[in-house]
Write an enzyme that holds these catalytic residues in place. Structure first.
Site, PDB file in Angstrom:
ATOM      1  N   HIS A 130       0.685  -1.231  -0.076  1.00 41.80           N
ATOM      2  CA  HIS A 130      -0.090   0.126  -0.016  1.00 41.80           C
ATOM      3  C   HIS A 130       0.978   1.276   0.093  1.00 41.80           C
ATOM      4  O   HIS A 130       0.696   2.403  -0.943  1.00 41.80           O
ATOM      5  CB  HIS A 130      -0.723   0.096   1.098  1.00 41.80           C
ATOM      6  N   GLU A 131       1.818   1.314   0.902  1.00 46.91           N
ATOM      7  CA  GLU A 131       2.673   2.310   0.922  1.00 46.91           C
ATOM      8  C   GLU A 131       3.385   2.895  -0.376  1.00 46.91           C
ATOM      9  O   GLU A 131       3.791   3.906  -0.840  1.00 46.91           O
ATOM     10  CB  GLU A 131       3.781   2.528   2.080  1.00 46.91           C
ATOM     11  N   HIS A 134       1.702   4.284  -2.728  1.00 45.62           N
ATOM     12  CA  HIS A 134       1.669   5.674  -2.569  1.00 45.62           C
ATOM     13  C   HIS A 134       2.817   6.362  -3.414  1.00 45.62           C
ATOM     14  O   HIS A 134       2.700   7.406  -4.286  1.00 45.62           O
ATOM     15  CB  HIS A 134       1.643   6.083  -1.243  1.00 45.62           C
ATOM     16  N   GLU A 203      -6.548   6.818  -0.863  1.00 44.85           N
ATOM     17  CA  GLU A 203      -6.418   5.834   0.069  1.00 44.85           C
ATOM     18  C   GLU A 203      -6.883   4.495  -0.731  1.00 44.85           C
ATOM     19  O   GLU A 203      -6.124   3.285  -0.637  1.00 44.85           O
ATOM     20  CB  GLU A 203      -7.155   5.910   1.378  1.00 44.85           C
TER      21      GLU A 203
END
Length: 287
Positions: A130-131, A134, A203
């Site tokens: 997930h990071e 980003h 998100e």
């Protein structure tokens, strides 16, 4: 598109600087605030990532120091097609994580000791994917600059209130005593606007891409449920003192103060998990 969003966001924050300067010092105060805003924006672009990492006392770790965690990030970065980011650990019992950096070539990922303690390796991979999503989407530039500039805006407002409390600046204040009151109100409102400016859809998008990077949406879904429960029960003092950085974390780190509900920048964990479960069942809400 992300660069355009960043430019719009910085323009909005600069306008807030100007408003605070004008309310306190008229035209002269506005130009002084403009100079401060420009200097802050320039500094934030080049140094905001290190500032945030220092704020949370993040410690960079090598592959020798943390082979398991480092290895997970290295494998995921390869799958994501981005350079290997720097890897940090934050000595904090609240389970959480964030990414920072102005571009994929200068990125860093950080996880708390609390996260590494309660998640298994698959769940850690889901969070780090997930990071890295980003990072790949270049969301980290906007998130990191926002945190730094919003913090500077809050400091400016506090400094102005301190000065006016001791009789400074009243002569040039176009609104008289009401100017001080407006400045006091602008600080929390500005922080709230900054938080809301970070779109919650980012998100969801990072969840979707992160699930693709790690290969199993349920790894991230399981991690989110554990992180949400853990974060609700454990304080993060640094985040509570700097709510403008809350949007950087994978789950909301704020809960200790009653005002924190005003700064919620994260979509419901239940909704995020539901979308990931749909994705795992090949019925993707994103098409």
């Amino acid at each position: 598109m992300n660069m355009t969003k960043t430019a719009i966001l910085l323009a909005g924050l600069t306008a807030l600087f100007l408003a605070v300067g004008y309310l306190v010092g008229g035209t002269g105060g506005m130009f002084l605030a403009l100079a401060f805003a420009c200097a802050t924006n320039l500094y934030a672009y080049w140094n905001a990532d290190q500032l945030v990492l220092r704020l949370y006392r993040a410690r960079e770790v090598s592959e020798r120091e943390s082979p398991g965690f480092h290895g997970i990030v290295k494998q995921l970065a390869r799958r994501a097609g981005i350079p290997m980011p720097r890897v940090y650990i934050i000595d904090n019992p609240q389970p959480n994580a964030f990414a920072t950096g102005r571009n994929p070539q200068n990125a860093a990922v950080a996880a708390t000791t609390g996260l590494l303690k309660i998640l298994n390796s698959n769940e850690v991979a889901g969070v780090m994917a997930h990071e890295l999503a980003h990072v790949r989407n270049r969301d980290t530039l906007t998130m990191t600059i926002t945190a730094t500039v919003a913090g500077a805006l809050g400091m400016l407002a506090n400094w102005v209130m301190f000065a006016m409390a001791f009789g400074g600046g009243n002569r040039n204040n176009p609104l008289g005593p009401f100017g001080a009151l407006l400045v006091a109100l602008l600080a929390p409102v500005a922080a709230m606007l900054v938080q809301m400016a970070i779109s919650r859809t980012r998100e969801y998008e990072a969840d979707r891409i992160g699930a693709e990077i790690c290969g199993d949406p349920m790894w991230l879904a399981s991690a989110l449920q554990k992180l949400d429960q853990g974060a609700r029960g454990i304080d993060n003092a640094a985040a509570e003192e700097n709510p403008a950085t809350a949007h950087m974390f994978i789950v909301n780190p704020l809960h200790a103060r009653s005002m924190d509900s005003l700064f919620s920048t994260h979509p419901s964990t239940a909704n995020r998990v539901a979308k990931l479960k749909e994705m795992a069942g090949i019925v993707s809400p994103w098409g």
